[in-house]
Design an enzyme around this catalytic site. Structure first.
Site, PDB file in Angstrom:
ATOM      1  N   LYS A   1       0.886  -1.289  -0.155  1.00  0.00           N
ATOM      2  CA  LYS A   1      -0.076  -0.087  -0.001  1.00  0.00           C
ATOM      3  C   LYS A   1       0.902   1.241  -0.041  1.00  0.00           C
ATOM      4  O   LYS A   1       1.874   1.075   0.683  1.00  0.00           O
ATOM      5  CB  LYS A   1      -1.018   0.073   1.377  1.00  0.00           C
TER       6      LYS A   1
ATOM      7  N   SER B   1     -10.058   2.116   2.538  1.00  0.00           N
ATOM      8  CA  SER B   1      -9.250   2.657   1.615  1.00  0.00           C
ATOM      9  C   SER B   1      -8.228   1.715   1.136  1.00  0.00           C
ATOM     10  O   SER B   1      -7.724   2.302   0.080  1.00  0.00           O
ATOM     11  CB  SER B   1      -8.547   3.868   2.778  1.00  0.00           C
TER      12      SER B   1
ATOM     13  N   SER C   1     -10.653   0.059   6.839  1.00  0.00           N
ATOM     14  CA  SER C   1      -9.949   0.410   5.605  1.00  0.00           C
ATOM     15  C   SER C   1      -9.149  -1.049   5.156  1.00  0.00           C
ATOM     16  O   SER C   1      -8.771  -1.264   4.076  1.00  0.00           O
ATOM     17  CB  SER C   1      -8.884   1.212   5.577  1.00  0.00           C
TER      18      SER C   1
END
Lengths: 488, 503
Positions: free
Chosen positions: B79, B164, B188
């Site tokens: 990420k 997210s 998330s």
């Protein structure tokens, strides 16, 4: 007491005014690394040479508390006879400024590490206890440099994240002199503890001064905060001009507006920096990157055990152990180094003589030459030797001054110098009698008069001392003269 | 040879050790998959093939010497919230520009030290603020899943992969990597996992170091994995977790062998079902899924207990005070002074305004404003302080619950994946995506989402387990039971590969 207070009042057109002062002193914590990072705290160095990723607030960086800084704050708290809070909390004080990389300063807002304490000050012979409200730990900011480029400012982050102790007093101070005495004393305590070098020239100690005025007995007036005053002298000047400014406004029927002001030493005035309306909303909240700081009582106790003797205790001890006057003792304890020097001179010797020589001869000479005690050419051992020679009657006070001069300029062992240079005091009564006889013989008229005017004795003593090159023991000379001249 | 990208992480690990294929071959297979599919999915914002191949080569040497580390040669997506040494890190925000860190996040370093291979940086909502991956400065991620129309055929509508960590969930679901790092501040990890048929676990607050992860809300942020299976997630978390003295909130506790714990089954496990999670408007199929989960757990030997978590309804509003408050302060460092974007201004204030207006997207600006507001003088007590009190009450609810149960079962999300733009106009509807997940962050507990079934539209649905602090092992045990009963769920059509051929 009432009289002393009256002397602190400031005369105005409508009567006397009392000035009320509270101080926030920021002292840089003496530590090798910063409050939340491993960077060095050394003064100087190329700009941005002591900056870690944390200090520059790079993305994802986190603060980790430096235990050494916490210990220094606790030691300071103990030195201020203050309450140590075993649980304290770091908050974020949010504001934007280029030399504040995180966009917030990590500080302690609602729960400081140290609570109420006190500092004793002495002004014009009067002792007063000044209350300490709190002491908390916080980060210093970096430095903005505006004079290097016409269009841009530069930022030096060397100081960014350095640990500061903010020491907040109660509004207990009533004159510029008291405020100066307070900061001086605080600085002495910090230096004794070794928790801050208190160096105001380097900005390692600076004060925000809160000033208000009122008619005696009335409630507190509106205060103004004078930011970042960086010398003891300026603290005094700033308070005096600010109090006068406020009195003038009030006497003209005006009102004081609460604001932050700056002292301009060049113009001798304070200027408005920002008003209460323009004050920042710092949006304090507990820093979620840091857990509450929890201390163990045992750890605090260990720090307390190792605390050095502080100036007040030392002064009291000097007075009882060495029979010093309060004044002499105060002078000697003002710096830990001076006190240590004195003790090295005085131990096992006459304390008063030692104090006299340290304060009058040594300090006097050093002040003249702009030296400090760490750079004294005469060591405590040498001066101790000198004091010993006086006490044991080997040299006279006058000769001692010559000896001191030799020690200062040439160095050497005092006893050896006295021996090899023939500076020993003459106590041999035969030799003194011979000299006395010669002087009496040479001055028959005066000898005759002396019987009626005994104060002529001094003149005879002087003559005998002169003829002995100052080496004769003056009390022996005086005794023999009295007998020979027939003075009772 | 089989398509290596269809393997699970566990299978790939075993294959590497048996020398069925090399780490380089495995990595190349994923690099090809990324090359073919990423144009349609937009899961990776920065593939790093050279980096990956260099790591794979080193892994092959280790494997050849029969000295493999736990994740030797395993290609992962990372990420973009994690700082990567020498590799651009942006948190998918314009404000970081082309920022290249000189340091590696602790979690990243743990993974690479365990032998994992980084395929590239994954898309996410800007600064992890979002539940659909539509707020990314690099554009939205497209879910590999598609809805079935009334005729039973897949529709063309682009679905969100959740957020997210939408890049992470989409990349894992589409087979662009064996597993992915993710972060979870309010859901998330778990919500995108639920929406893409993958497994996601947010460990206990303090289990993984936050050092080197771009901060959103410090008291809530935690790193964790998104993976294809429960065991894969267990292996990844085992490598990611651990004490780090550089994070004061990181806990010094040993990391157990999660995969071993996973195999212990749920016989006698007390599973709590909180009545407060039967929220108004929850779809019938979610309710049915929940009942199915209960039935599977019972069948495996667990006991089911209704419990009460009375302050649940306050969690979401309190979360949307605490998280923006911390974010408003955490994001203050993006000021144009030292790194990232700078838009010149006539003075320093103007430069700040121009830079932050241009650098932050709409959702980030909204949260910075909310956060600034709730911390302001005069509002602090009414909002921030009250929210913190609510947080204490939420924690207390769980502390009570642990007296009677070992783990809590809830749905992960109130509804299945939605289409692009369906919720972007309505922030409150978007925030409701987190209704079942934020509580876990507020209480600092571990939570895991496991795929449990499909919606009537053929899109994945997840169940969430919530555990006691540092009891991730129980989540893996319970998750494994659901996985074994429900099976795994793959996107029905690899449409993104077809799309790429036309380019």
């Amino acid at each position: 007491m009432a009289r002393a207070q009256t002397s602190k009042l400031i005369r105005g057109g409508t009567g006397d005014w009392e000035v009320v002062i509270g101080m926030e002193v920021h002292a840089q914590v003496a530590s090798r690394s910063k409050l939340f990072s491993g960077s060095a705290t050394a003064f100087g160095g190329e700009p941005n040479s002591h900056v870690s990723l944390v200090d520059a607030a790079m993305p994802g960086m986190l603060p980790v508390i430096n235990e050494a800084c916490v210990a220094q704050a606790v030691r300071t708290g103990l030195g201020l006879k203050a309450e140590i809070h075993l649980r304290s909390i770091f908050d974020r004080k949010n504001y934007f400024y280029p030399d504040l990389p995180q966009g917030y300063q990590i500080s302690q807002y609602k729960h400081p590490i140290v609570g109420e304490g006190e500092v004793e000050i002495e002004v014009e012979g009067e002792t007063k206890t000044v209350g300490i409200e709190r002491l908390h730990l916080e980060q210093d900011a970096g430095k903005s440099i505006h004079d290097q480029h016409p269009d841009y400012s530069y930022v030096d982050l060397n100081r960014s994240g350095v640990a500061l102790m903010e020491i907040v007093s109660k509004p207990d101070l009533r004159s510029a002199k008291e405020a100066q005495a307070y900061v001086t004393k605080l600085r002495t305590i910090l230096r004794y503890l070794g928790t801050s070098d208190g160096d105001m020239e380097k900005g390692n100690l600076r004060a925000d001064v809160n000033v208000s005025v009122r008619k005696p007995g009335e409630p507190l007036g509106t205060r103004c905060e004078i930011k970042n005053v960086n010398s003891i002298r300026f603290i005094g000047q700033a308070i005096e001009v600010e109090a006068r400014r406020q009195i003038d406004i009030l006497e003209d029927g005006g009102k004081i507006s609460q604001e932050t002001r700056l002292f301009d030493p060049g113009r001798g005035e304070t200027r408005s920096m920002r008003s209460k309306e323009e004050a920042h909303d710092y949006r304090y909240f507990p820093d979620p990157d840091l857990l509450p700081l929890e201390l163990e009582q045992g750890w605090v106790d260990d720090l307390a055990k190792d605390l050095p003797e502080l100036p007040d205790e030392k002064r009291a001890r000097f007075m009882t152990d060495y029979g010093l006057s309060a004044y002499d003792a105060s002078v000697l304890v003002a710096e830990r180094e001076s006190a240590d020097y004195f003790e090295a001179v005085a131990t096992g010797r006459d304390g008063k003589t030692a104090a006299n020589w340290v304060i009058n001869e040594l300090f006097g000479r050093m002040n003249k030459e702009g030296r400090d005690i760490e750079h004294s050419p005469v060591s405590a051992k040498q001066l101790g030797g000198l004091v010993e020679l006086i006490s044991s009657g080997v040299i006279s006070g006058k000769i001692a001054k010559d000896l001191f001069e030799i020690l200062w300029t040439e160095g050497g062992d005092p006893a050896e110098i006295v021996e090899t240079r023939g500076m020993k005091q003459v106590t041999d009564t035969g030799a003194i009698e011979k000299a006395v006889d010669e002087i009496i013989a040479a001055n028959p008229d005066k000898a005759e008069q002396a019987k009626l005017k005994p104060n002529l004795l001094g003149w005879f003593v002087g003559q005998v001392m002169k003829s002995s090159g100052g080496k004769a023991n003056p009390s022996a000379v005086s005794d023999i003269l009295k007998t020979k001249l027939g003075i009772e | 040879m089989t398509d290596l990208t269809t393997l699970t992480l566990t299978q790939a690990r075993d294959g590497l050790r048996k020398k069925d294929f090399s780490a380089t071959e495995l990595t190349e297979a994923f690099l090809r998959a990324i090359e073919a599919g990423n144009g349609s999915l937009n899961a990776f914002v920065l593939p790093t093939p050279d980096h990956a191949l260099a790591q794979a080569k080193a892994s092959d040497a280790r494997l050849a010497a029969s000295d493999p580390r736990p994740l030797e040669g395993i290609p992962l997506g990372h990420k973009d919230l994690f700082c990567t040494n020498g590799v651009r890190t942006t948190a998918c925000s314009r404000i970081l520009g082309n920022f290249v860190p000189t340091y590696e996040s602790s979690v990243g370093a743990n993974l690479w030290n365990a032998g994992a291979v980084m395929l590239g940086k994954l898309n996410n909502d800007e600064f992890a603020m979002g539940s659909s991956n539509e707020t990314s400065a690099f554009g939205p991620v497209v879910s590999p899943w598609r809805r079935k129309g009334k005729d039973g055929k897949l529709t063309e509508a682009k679905l969100v992969p959740g957020g997210s960590s939408g890049g992470s969930s989409a990349a894992v679901a589409a087979g662009l990597c064996l597993g992915a790092t993710a972060t979870d501040t309010g859901g998330s990890i778990r919500q995108p996992a639920a929406l893409t048929g993958t497994v996601g676990i947010k460990p206990t607050y303090g289990r993984c170091s936050r050092w080197g992860i771009v901060a959103f809300a410090s008291s809530l942020d935690q790193a964790g994995p998104i993976a294809k299976t429960v065991e894969d997630a267990a292996l990844m978390l085992g490598a990611m977790a651990g004490y780090d003295p550089k994070d004061s909130t990181c806990v010094d506790a040993p990391v157990p062998d999660y995969a071993a714990q996973m195999r212990q089954g749920v016989k006698g496990l007390r599973v709590g079902v909180p009545k407060e999670y039967r929220v108004e408007g929850m779809s019938k199929e979610i309710e049915a899924l929940w009942q199915q989960g209960i039935a599977w757990l019972k069948a495996a030997g667990a006991t089911i207990h209704e419990i009460s978590l009375p302050h649940t309804k306050y969690a979401l509003p309190a979360y949307y005070i605490v998280a923006p408050a911390e974010a408003s302060s955490n994001l203050a460092r993006y000021d144009g002074v030292r790194y990232g974007l700078r838009v010149p201004g006539k003075d320093i204030i103007d430069m700040y305004c121009e830079t932050r207006a241009a650098g932050f997207g709409k959702e980030v600006r909204r949260r910075v404003l909310i956060g600034t507001y709730v911390l302001s003088a005069g509002y602090y007590d009414a909002y921030y302080l009250k929210a913190q009190k609510v947080r204490t009450l939420i924690k207390r609810d769980f502390d009570e619950a642990w007296n009677t149960v070992d783990v809590v079962l809830t749905p992960t999300t109130p509804s299945p994946a939605f289409a692009f733009g369906e919720k972007t106009g309505d922030p409150l509807a978007m925030y409701l995506e987190d209704i079942f997940t934020v509580t876990v962050n507020m209480a600092g507990l571990p939570g895991m989402s496991v795929p449990a079934g499909l919606s009537s539209e053929g899109t994945p649905l997840g169940l969430q387990f919530i555990g006691k602090p540092f009891d991730e092992g129980t989540l893996f045990r319970a998750g494994k039971v659901i996985e074994d009963a429900a099976g795994r769920f793959n996107a029905p059509d690899k449409w993104w590969l077809a799309g790429s051929k036309g380019r």
